[in-house]
Design an enzyme around this catalytic site. Structure first.
Site, short mmCIF file in Angstrom:
data_model
loop_
_atom_site.label_atom_id
_atom_site.label_comp_id
_atom_site.label_asym_id
_atom_site.label_seq_id
_atom_site.Cartn_x
_atom_site.Cartn_y
_atom_site.Cartn_z
N HIS A 101 1.68 5.39 -5.81
CA HIS A 101 2.32 3.96 -5.97
C HIS A 101 1.44 2.86 -5.71
O HIS A 101 1.97 1.85 -6.03
CB HIS A 101 3.41 4.25 -4.68
CG HIS A 101 4.68 5.28 -5.12
ND1 HIS A 101 5.68 4.78 -5.50
CD2 HIS A 101 4.61 6.70 -5.16
CE1 HIS A 101 6.60 5.71 -5.59
NE2 HIS A 101 5.65 6.79 -5.39
N ASP B 36 -1.68 -5.15 -5.81
CA ASP B 36 -0.47 -4.34 -5.58
C ASP B 36 -0.30 -3.16 -6.67
O ASP B 36 -0.52 -3.56 -7.84
CB ASP B 36 0.61 -5.51 -5.58
CG ASP B 36 2.05 -5.08 -4.69
OD1 ASP B 36 1.75 -3.77 -4.28
OD2 ASP B 36 2.68 -5.76 -4.18
C1 G6P Z 1 4.01 1.16 0.16
C2 G6P Z 1 3.59 2.62 0.18
C3 G6P Z 1 4.61 3.61 0.71
C4 G6P Z 1 5.30 3.31 1.92
C5 G6P Z 1 5.69 1.69 2.05
C6 G6P Z 1 5.89 1.30 3.28
O1 G6P Z 1 5.13 0.89 -0.69
O2 G6P Z 1 3.20 2.77 -1.24
O3 G6P Z 1 4.04 4.95 0.47
O4 G6P Z 1 6.03 4.10 2.43
O5 G6P Z 1 4.46 1.03 1.52
O6 G6P Z 1 5.05 1.57 4.48
P1 G6P Z 1 4.96 2.65 5.74
O7 G6P Z 1 3.63 2.70 6.08
O8 G6P Z 1 6.20 2.00 6.42
O9 G6P Z 1 5.86 4.07 5.12
#
Ligand code: G6P
Length: 466
Positions: free
Chosen positions: A159, A368
């Site tokens: 992602h 991003d």
């Molecule tokens: C990004 C990453 C995700 C992640 C999200 C939130 O979008 O690509 O994998 O889940 O951020 O971050 P966190 O550390 O709270 O999961």
């Protein structure tokens, strides 16, 4: 379509922190994929325990998605989540080697947790299932599952960006990590830039045979396909959120509180990749240049805190507090405060209303993978009186919109002048131009949605030869 076993670090909104809507794009996208295909979603519960037990907790959501989660122990969270995933790979993948920490213990914790994920997920996988693994937390998981004799089709989607080779090679044991990734049958990236960087690395550093037309990477007789699959939003679902009392109320609330001024909005996890200090510098520059317009514009920055145990995140928070305070100190009057800086998350209905009440959407990440806020902002606009999207040229979304400058106003997020200049253009843009730009953007947001993303990836995975 085969049943899906989706594996990702997060399986849902991190409820424990009480910040709905702060989960980033991944959780929402996967929920949509599972609703469509059926199957099971496995990952970390977000809970920490003293000792890892491996016991699995099953929950069936109201929408019919079954999640299976494990708790991790403190040391796992420290070394794998706060450590290797978010202090090594995340900054490196966002081109921030200045913030990247290379600690041997982080690497060990990362491998240990990937092993734990594999052992726990193993009994959930049935012979005909397709396994779909997500994001930088779990790069070696496929290889771990193969070592446990899993012969299913396995795909992986990243992602985030994939950095250029000359940055990526600063990672100790980088070869081992990418060799592990080549145990997946299909690798997905958000766009061609990240895909090309990955293919370049495989050719140059691993000596793999790379066919750029097909994305086939062959190493030691085994072929993996790597392709770009730009992610989208769950368009219909998001639009249905707009059709609620909560959304309308939120819109009214913001409009009533801004009255004759134009509301400009930013919504981001509080992360250094999002370019938030640079954004505030741009706004400050705008007010320096056009002091007479202080009463025309109010900027609302919604920034729910994220990864709060990590030093670089604590630092960015302090920087932002200072900058927001500086602008307001210098520019406020008894009845005017130019920047509203809010450290909390909101439900999707409320965000929809806030986006719709805001005539400018400011999305200015330094780097991003995609950025779904940009797409949600467009989706929430009133077609008869749409707002203007100001978008960083370094967001994956800028490449996907591809409107030859006739959709979003593209800016360089490092340049305060560029941000300031485009805020002025957006403020003064005539309705006809706003409409024509909106039409170009909304077509992409509607068509290139999360269902199409899932169909493309899962369809290709079903077609790969094993
Ligand atoms: C990004 C990453 C995700 C992640 C999200 C939130 O979008 O690509 O994998 O889940 O951020 O971050 P966190 O550390 O709270 O999961």
């Amino acid at each position: 379509m085969p049943r899906l076993v989706v594996i990702s670090n997060r399986v849902a909104v991190p409820k424990a922190r009480g910040v709905p809507g702060a989960q980033g794009g991944l959780a929402g996208a996967l929920n949509a994929a599972l609703k469509a295909n059926g199957g099971i979603w496995f990952g970390w519960s977000g809970e920490e325990t003293d000792k890892f037990t491996g016991s699995i907790n099953y929950v069936r959501s109201a929408e019919g998605v079954t999640t299976a989660t494990i708790d991790l122990e403190h040391q796992d969270v420290e070394e794998y989540y706060n450590g290797y995933a978010n202090s090594t790979l995340w900054p490196l993948f966002h081109y921030r080697i200045d913030l990247t920490r290379y600690e041997r213990e982080f690497g060990k914790g990362y491998e240990r947790v990937n092993e734990r994920f594999a052992e726990s997920a193993l009994p959930l996988i049935e012979p005909e299932d397709s396994v779909w693994v997500h994001d930088y937390h779990l790069l070696p998981l496929g290889e771990r599952l193969r070592s446990m004799s899993i012969e299913n089709r396995m795909g992986f989607f990243l992602h985030t960006p994939w950095p250029p080779t000359n940055l990526f090679v600063s990672l100790p044991y980088h070869e081992r990590l990418v060799r592990a990734m080549l145990h997946y049958d299909l690798l997905g990236f958000q766009n061609n830039t990240w895909l090309e960087s990955f293919l370049h690395y495989c050719g140059k550093e691993l000596g793999a045979d790379v066919a750029p037309e097909t994305g086939a990477v062959t190493l030691e007789g085994k072929t993996t396909i790597a392709r770009a699959y730009p992610i989208g939003i769950d368009f219909d679902h998001f639009m249905s959120k707009g059709d609620t009392g909560e959304a309308r109320q939120a819109q009214q609330r913001l409009m009533a509180s801004t009255r004759r001024r134009t509301a400009m909005i930013g919504v981001d996890r509080l992360d250094y990749s999002k370019g938030l200090p640079e954004r505030l510098d741009g706004i400050s520059r705008f007010f320096d240049r056009h002091p007479e317009r202080t009463r025309d514009l109010v900027f609302i920055q919604i920034a729910p805190p994220s990864r709060e145990d990590i030093g670089s995140y604590q630092q960015i928070r302090a920087t932002l507090e200072q900058k927001a305070g500086q602008i307001n100190g210098a520019r406020s009057d008894v009845d005017v405060v130019p920047v509203r800086y809010v450290n909390r998350g909101y439900a999707q209905e409320e965000l929809f209303g806030f986006y719709r009440a805001s005539k400018i959407g400011l999305v200015t990440p330094l780097r991003d993978g995609m950025n779904l806020v940009a797409k949600e902002y467009v989706a929430a606009q009133d077609p008869d009186d749409p707002g203007v999207l100001i978008l960083s040229m370094f967001a994956g979304a800028a490449q996907q919109f591809d409107c030859d400058g006739e959709g979003a106003l593209l800016i360089n997020p490092h340049s305060a002048d560029d941000i300031a200049h485009n805020i002025r253009i957006a403020l003064d843009m005539p309705l006809e131009e706003r409409k024509s730009r909106y039409e170009k953007l909304i077509t992409s947001v509607r068509e290139e949605n999360v269902q199409r993303w899932t169909e493309n990836f899962v369809g290709d995975l079903a077609g790969v030869e094993r």
